[in-house]
Design a protein around this motif. Sequence first.
Motif, PDB file in Angstrom:
ATOM      1  N   VAL A  26       1.036  -1.402  -0.224  1.00  0.00           N
ATOM      2  CA  VAL A  26       0.385  -0.077  -0.304  1.00  0.00           C
ATOM      3  C   VAL A  26       0.749   1.158  -0.061  1.00  0.00           C
ATOM      4  O   VAL A  26       2.077   1.119   1.061  1.00  0.00           O
ATOM      5  CB  VAL A  26      -0.849   0.061   1.285  1.00  0.00           C
ATOM      6  N   TYR A  27       0.767   2.283  -0.785  1.00  0.00           N
ATOM      7  CA  TYR A  27       1.264   3.676  -1.555  1.00  0.00           C
ATOM      8  C   TYR A  27       0.788   4.489  -0.542  1.00  0.00           C
ATOM      9  O   TYR A  27      -0.917   4.842  -0.208  1.00  0.00           O
ATOM     10  CB  TYR A  27       1.756   4.084  -2.537  1.00  0.00           C
ATOM     11  N   GLY A  28       1.037   5.208   0.173  1.00  0.00           N
ATOM     12  CA  GLY A  28       0.436   6.868   1.507  1.00  0.00           C
ATOM     13  C   GLY A  28      -0.799   6.002   1.737  1.00  0.00           C
ATOM     14  O   GLY A  28      -0.543   4.863   1.698  1.00  0.00           O
ATOM     15  N   GLN A  33      -4.291   6.932  -0.588  1.00  0.00           N
ATOM     16  CA  GLN A  33      -3.708   5.584  -0.702  1.00  0.00           C
ATOM     17  C   GLN A  33      -4.082   5.160  -2.362  1.00  0.00           C
ATOM     18  O   GLN A  33      -5.222   5.056  -2.773  1.00  0.00           O
ATOM     19  CB  GLN A  33      -4.756   5.059   0.160  1.00  0.00           C
ATOM     20  N   VAL A  34      -2.969   3.775  -2.270  1.00  0.00           N
ATOM     21  CA  VAL A  34      -3.219   3.151  -3.070  1.00  0.00           C
ATOM     22  C   VAL A  34      -2.608   1.617  -3.447  1.00  0.00           C
ATOM     23  O   VAL A  34      -1.329   1.539  -2.958  1.00  0.00           O
ATOM     24  CB  VAL A  34      -2.073   3.930  -4.784  1.00  0.00           C
ATOM     25  N   VAL A  35      -2.969   1.318  -3.088  1.00  0.00           N
ATOM     26  CA  VAL A  35      -3.262  -0.684  -3.210  1.00  0.00           C
ATOM     27  C   VAL A  35      -2.192  -0.663  -4.095  1.00  0.00           C
ATOM     28  O   VAL A  35      -3.286  -1.463  -5.693  1.00  0.00           O
ATOM     29  CB  VAL A  35      -4.480  -1.047  -2.515  1.00  0.00           C
ATOM     30  N   ALA A  36      -1.312  -1.356  -4.398  1.00  0.00           N
ATOM     31  CA  ALA A  36      -0.383  -1.076  -5.368  1.00  0.00           C
ATOM     32  C   ALA A  36      -0.200  -3.589  -5.499  1.00  0.00           C
ATOM     33  O   ALA A  36      -0.941  -3.928  -6.775  1.00  0.00           O
ATOM     34  CB  ALA A  36       1.168  -1.452  -5.277  1.00  0.00           C
ATOM     35  N   LEU A  37      -0.370  -3.995  -4.737  1.00  0.00           N
ATOM     36  CA  LEU A  37      -0.120  -4.979  -4.491  1.00  0.00           C
ATOM     37  C   LEU A  37      -1.447  -6.354  -3.570  1.00  0.00           C
ATOM     38  O   LEU A  37      -1.298  -5.468  -2.451  1.00  0.00           O
ATOM     39  CB  LEU A  37       0.832  -6.190  -4.042  1.00  0.00           C
ATOM     40  N   GLY A  54       1.026  -7.089 -17.437  1.00  0.00           N
ATOM     41  CA  GLY A  54      -0.242  -6.411 -17.060  1.00  0.00           C
ATOM     42  C   GLY A  54      -0.414  -5.365 -17.781  1.00  0.00           C
ATOM     43  O   GLY A  54       0.712  -4.735 -18.312  1.00  0.00           O
ATOM     44  N   PRO A  55      -1.624  -5.176 -17.691  1.00  0.00           N
ATOM     45  CA  PRO A  55      -1.416  -3.305 -18.335  1.00  0.00           C
ATOM     46  C   PRO A  55      -0.724  -2.473 -16.954  1.00  0.00           C
ATOM     47  O   PRO A  55      -0.686  -2.410 -16.186  1.00  0.00           O
ATOM     48  CB  PRO A  55      -2.553  -2.621 -17.727  1.00  0.00           C
ATOM     49  N   SER A  56      -0.429  -1.601 -17.723  1.00  0.00           N
ATOM     50  CA  SER A  56       0.264   0.238 -17.114  1.00  0.00           C
ATOM     51  C   SER A  56      -0.425   0.584 -15.724  1.00  0.00           C
ATOM     52  O   SER A  56      -1.886   0.650 -15.607  1.00  0.00           O
ATOM     53  CB  SER A  56       0.387   1.113 -17.339  1.00  0.00           C
ATOM     54  N   GLY A  57       0.740   0.048 -14.251  1.00  0.00           N
ATOM     55  CA  GLY A  57      -0.251   0.748 -12.969  1.00  0.00           C
ATOM     56  C   GLY A  57      -0.577  -1.066 -12.505  1.00  0.00           C
ATOM     57  O   GLY A  57      -1.055  -0.691 -11.964  1.00  0.00           O
ATOM     58  N   SER A  58      -0.400  -1.972 -12.732  1.00  0.00           N
ATOM     59  CA  SER A  58      -0.968  -3.122 -12.741  1.00  0.00           C
ATOM     60  C   SER A  58      -0.610  -3.949 -11.173  1.00  0.00           C
ATOM     61  O   SER A  58      -1.193  -5.054 -10.799  1.00  0.00           O
ATOM     62  CB  SER A  58      -1.303  -4.007 -13.617  1.00  0.00           C
ATOM     63  N   GLY A  59       0.893  -3.100 -11.277  1.00  0.00           N
ATOM     64  CA  GLY A  59       1.592  -3.395  -9.800  1.00  0.00           C
ATOM     65  C   GLY A  59       2.839  -4.543 -10.357  1.00  0.00           C
ATOM     66  O   GLY A  59       3.472  -5.211  -8.952  1.00  0.00           O
ATOM     67  N   LYS A  60       3.373  -4.279 -11.836  1.00  0.00           N
ATOM     68  CA  LYS A  60       4.615  -4.949 -12.422  1.00  0.00           C
ATOM     69  C   LYS A  60       6.112  -4.961 -11.631  1.00  0.00           C
ATOM     70  O   LYS A  60       6.783  -6.009 -10.804  1.00  0.00           O
ATOM     71  CB  LYS A  60       4.628  -5.185 -13.581  1.00  0.00           C
ATOM     72  N   SER A  61       6.172  -3.482 -11.360  1.00  0.00           N
ATOM     73  CA  SER A  61       7.238  -3.333 -10.910  1.00  0.00           C
ATOM     74  C   SER A  61       7.125  -3.608  -9.741  1.00  0.00           C
ATOM     75  O   SER A  61       7.978  -3.979  -9.299  1.00  0.00           O
ATOM     76  CB  SER A  61       7.314  -1.771 -11.482  1.00  0.00           C
ATOM     77  N   THR A  62       6.171  -3.139  -8.920  1.00  0.00           N
ATOM     78  CA  THR A  62       6.396  -3.506  -7.214  1.00  0.00           C
ATOM     79  C   THR A  62       6.751  -4.969  -7.192  1.00  0.00           C
ATOM     80  O   THR A  62       7.106  -4.861  -5.621  1.00  0.00           O
ATOM     81  CB  THR A  62       4.440  -2.815  -7.054  1.00  0.00           C
ATOM     82  N   LEU A  63       5.715  -5.208  -7.722  1.00  0.00           N
ATOM     83  CA  LEU A  63       5.087  -7.225  -7.078  1.00  0.00           C
ATOM     84  C   LEU A  63       7.001  -7.443  -7.608  1.00  0.00           C
ATOM     85  O   LEU A  63       7.631  -8.110  -6.638  1.00  0.00           O
ATOM     86  CB  LEU A  63       5.535  -8.026  -8.043  1.00  0.00           C
TER      87      LEU A  63
HETATM   88  N1  LIG Z   1       6.342   5.127  -5.240  1.00  0.00           N
HETATM   89  C1  LIG Z   1       5.533   5.139  -5.360  1.00  0.00           C
HETATM   90  N2  LIG Z   1       3.987   5.845  -4.059  1.00  0.00           N
HETATM   91  C2  LIG Z   1       2.791   5.485  -4.563  1.00  0.00           C
HETATM   92  N3  LIG Z   1       1.839   5.209  -6.052  1.00  0.00           N
HETATM   93  C3  LIG Z   1       2.599   4.357  -6.490  1.00  0.00           C
HETATM   94  C4  LIG Z   1       4.471   4.344  -6.331  1.00  0.00           C
HETATM   95  N4  LIG Z   1       4.896   3.114  -7.042  1.00  0.00           N
HETATM   96  C5  LIG Z   1       4.117   3.256  -7.538  1.00  0.00           C
HETATM   97  N5  LIG Z   1       2.964   3.306  -7.420  1.00  0.00           N
HETATM   98  C6  LIG Z   1       1.454   2.858  -7.367  1.00  0.00           C
HETATM   99  O1  LIG Z   1       1.324   1.710  -7.618  1.00  0.00           O
HETATM  100  C7  LIG Z   1       0.904   0.950  -8.669  1.00  0.00           C
HETATM  101  C8  LIG Z   1       1.349  -0.134  -9.469  1.00  0.00           C
HETATM  102  O2  LIG Z   1       2.641   0.002  -9.763  1.00  0.00           O
HETATM  103  P1  LIG Z   1       3.779  -0.007 -10.639  1.00  0.00           P
HETATM  104  O3  LIG Z   1       3.994  -1.637 -10.247  1.00  0.00           O
HETATM  105  O4  LIG Z   1       4.648   0.969 -11.566  1.00  0.00           O
HETATM  106  O5  LIG Z   1       3.225  -0.871 -11.524  1.00  0.00           O
HETATM  107  P2  LIG Z   1       3.586  -1.075 -13.594  1.00  0.00           P
HETATM  108  O6  LIG Z   1       4.877  -1.447 -13.080  1.00  0.00           O
HETATM  109  O7  LIG Z   1       2.709  -2.679 -13.307  1.00  0.00           O
HETATM  110  O8  LIG Z   1       2.775  -0.381 -14.771  1.00  0.00           O
HETATM  111  C9  LIG Z   1       0.524   2.068  -9.364  1.00  0.00           C
HETATM  112  O9  LIG Z   1      -1.267   2.889  -9.315  1.00  0.00           O
HETATM  113  C10 LIG Z   1       1.218   3.660  -8.852  1.00  0.00           C
HETATM  114  O10 LIG Z   1       0.613   4.753  -9.492  1.00  0.00           O
END
Ligand SMILES: Nc1ncnc2c1ncn2[C@@H]1O[C@H](COP(=O)(O)OP(=O)(O)O)[C@@H](O)[C@H]1O
Lengths: 262, 847
Positions: A26-28, A33-37, A54-63
Amino acid sequence: MTTAAPPLIRQRAETSAARASQVWKVYGTGEAQVVALRGVDVELERGRFTAIMGPSGSGKSTLMHCLAGLDSVSRGQVFVGDTEVTGLNDAGLTRLRREKIGFIFQQFNLLPTLTAQENILLPLAIAGRKPDQQWFQTVIDTVGLGDRLGHRPNQLSGGQQQRVACARALVSRPEVVFADEPTGNLDSRSGAEVLGFLRRSVTEYGQTIVMVTHDAVAASYADRVIFLADGQIVAELTGPTPERVLDTLKSLDRTAQPGTEL
Amino acid sequence: MLRATLKSLLARKLRLVLSGLAVLLGVMFVSGSFVLTDALGRSFDNMFSSAMAETDVLVTARPAIDVSELEGESVPGMLAAADRDAVAAVPGVAEVVGVVQADGARVIGTDGKVVASFGPPRFGANWTGETGGLELREGRGPTSADEIAVNVTLAELSKLKVGDRVGVLTTQPKKLFTLVGVFGYEGGLPGQGPVHEVRFTEPVAQELMLGAPGAYTSLSVTAAPGTDPAALRDAIKSRLGDKYVVQTGQEAAAAIAGDFKTILSLFNNILLGFAGVALFVGTFLILNTFSIIVAQRTRELALSRALGASRRQVIGSVMVEALAIGLLASVLGLAAGVGVGALLAKLAADFSSLVLASISLPLAAVISAFAVGIGVTVIAALLPALRASRVPPVAALQEVATPDRPLTRLTVSGASIGALGAGAIAFGLATSGDAVMWLLLGGVLATFIGVSLLSPVLARPVVSVLGRLFSWSVPGRLGRLNSGRNPRRTAITAAALMVGVALITGVNTTISSADRSLRGDAETGFQADLIISGQESPGVLPTFDEALLPRMRAVPGIGTVTAEYNDQALINEEPSWAAAVTDLPAVVRDLSLVAVAGSLAQPGPGEVVVDDQNATEAGLTVGSTVTVKLPKGEPASYRISGVYQRAPFYGGYIFGTDVVPGMRFPQPSFAYVRLADGADDAAARKGLEALLVDSPEMLVEDKQQYLDRELGEGAQLLLMIQILLGLAIVIAVLGVINTLALSVLERTRELGLLRAIGLSRAATMRMITVEAVVITVFGVLLGVAVGIGLGAAVVQGLADEGLSTLSIPWPAIGLYLAAGAALGVLAAVLPAIRAARINVLTAIAHE
Ligand SMILES: Nc1ncnc2c1ncn2[C@@H]1O[C@H](COP(=O)(O)OP(=O)(O)O)[C@@H](O)[C@H]1O
Ligand SMILES: [Mg+2]
């Protein structure tokens, strides 16, 4: 094709290179608040090439960042090999990166002051380990950089730079190599070279690789593709082809279609 | 455009704070000096006018020997009792107080040592009652010949109490007195400023301080009611004639204060000189900051050019930024300067029991603060601004910001400016006259600028060699590579440090060469086994009782003891030092003097021997006569009986003992001792020391000890200069911090990458530290090289003055290098912490 029904995760250190168990990120807070995973369970088998799509913003990088210990999780556990990543302090994470993890980023992978060879050997030098000459030779032969080893990054093309980055990730024989859109900045020919090289290192040397991509062709190089949407694993493919990957993406969400350059 | 400029100003806080701080510190130094000297000056005014409050007219004798402040002390003249009576007879005079006051009354404290004064005079004076603001604090004034009173300052320092028996050294050997009173001054002051005062009865003061019964140093006149001081002054003047200086009390106070102010303004100029060095160094820092800012803003500037901004507007945007920083730094620097100046003035006043006048802000401080603060910033920003204006609009579209520009032009101009500077120094040292000072100053400045311009070329090889020292570790190697990445930036940062180090090294080389030259000559020339002498201080020549000479000669193991007496004299109207010896042939032998003409036998009455240099300058040969006026004697003719070769450590006129009664301290100030063959050195020395028990200022030393002590003053000078150059070094270190902070900022991504592939926090910090150390050590190396060059030039130029050997102070230079490395580590702390804290993820996302 199977959908989001992860198998029960058991302690199987021998076969899993990395795994996530009920991982939330969870970010923020409050409004922002954004739930990324959302409770991701995934297991990455040893010696396999896994793509995350996955689509952009789906949480790939975060995972990927959570799996690699670059980012902390809000809830859940992450293991690399038999080491629990969640809860390690900075020194522990540094050791983990030295011993078990290799990285390939989308761009700016190399130190401009060092030659290609020095860049490749940098992780070993930092860890104070001697390179295995034979393995080093194998790696650079596979990458095909033999005559460019003395060049600095600014004297190499984008594709060559990414190949140097691949060689650097592999040279320390890490438990797992994480690559975040390694071909995102390359033309299709250079991209194919890099992907071919990653494929071979899995097939021939048993390297474990996890790659984030939104390119269906890139994903087709993998053994297995995991599809994320809105922070959850929604589908999985084994033995992917570009067509099957695109079909899956279409079936998942008709509005978000990455890989449109095809 | 202004709005955009100010916005970008705020966005680069750190850099601007650091470079602004450099200007601020320089401005603080400048305005602080003005505030300090102004406050002290007015405090002196107040002090002297209150001391003269009861004096309507002051009569003083013209100095017996008048020398400028820079060359030594003038010898005060004297008035006779008859003069006092003459003044008393002038109509309108109510009262005349004869004042006896001379420097050189040294009290022996309870610890058996002379109570030291670090500069202020130690006056011996006559008791004139509670006049001139004097107030008894304890006991009474002296009424009999063996009684004294002292001021509170002296009583506290010496820990003496009323009733104690006190030994006092004057122009005569130690005499014992009973302390009967302690006095202070109006307003609860322990003394008039920091002076020590001993008050005797009038005849004793005349005898001991002036060596002239019935004489006074000044007459303090009180006018009868209704008499105008100025009119009275004129009446007294016409009565006494031109022999004396007659002033109203106010004029006298202003004149004395004026003397002090001359010294203060000299002091102020010295401080301003050091402030100038600090500001010069600050210029480098600002130049560097603005260059970096311009480089980083290349795309932004190009975009604004593409959108139609003119060159002039681009220059304007950079200059407005400089102006804003300069203005802010000037205001804050001025405020800080007032604070620091006031604080120092308070400390100085407390230390010297001065009543501090109110602190005010002299106009000079305000003007110089703004002129210097804004001027330095704007001038330093000029080059970067011009460079910014040359950014072509197309740069907005290009990927790579700035390729490495060739250094040829820099190198050529650096070499020519440096050569010009070296030439000016060489020419300045070779010529004489008013221009010398400016030639040298300009030469040194040009040398600094030249070397700074050359430093980028030097940076590459030097940094790579230096860096090898650290290459055994990965962080070390990376740090070294980073410091070689931007040679211009590394070089300017290092050059800023060079300036301070070069000055320190130059001074140290000169002092060490002077030390070595003198020591070398003295070590071969001095043949005496022991030397008896005392540490000189202004106004006091330590001496011992001449009656001891025969008893010294009788100490077992002593061969010969030759005494020397010294004082100033007017010889053919020129102020000179005069020596009188008991046995010239013995001195010739003990000091290895060489005859050039005539005889070096003991000069008889009316004869004098002189060194060849003085002889040539005054056009004297054997047989010519000179007119000699001693402080206490009348002018008399002396015949040159011999000429000797000037030794680096010995020269001047040497008389027989017939001149001694004319000297203010008619006792020996030196003795050269030869031991008998096979004598026990330690026992002989003990014997001499036992005899000198009543002269605690006199030391019995061998050649080595004597030279170490005499030459030790150079070390103190060096220390002072090092402290004053400290600010320049601090500013240079700020520059290093600035450069490193920028490096960290610019390389955020790289640092993230390194962390991602396993570089630990500690190793990251080490990497930044190595980069810093390479820069500072490079700066120190440059400074040492330039400093040795400057020192060598000065030594060369002063070869005539006896600087025969160049001695490079290697141990000190080693210390400077170590200190440079330590400063590097210090400068790296904050940037390194910042680098170690970098979050891998955000770094990777950073562009
Ligand atoms: N440092 C951060 N602070 C707040 N929100 C973030 C941060 N990094 C990623 N997010 C949010 O988390 C979600 C997943 O992001 P990300 O993993 O980068 O997606 P992807 O790589 O699939 O495009 C998005 O909604 C993004 O806006
Ligand atoms: Mg992403």
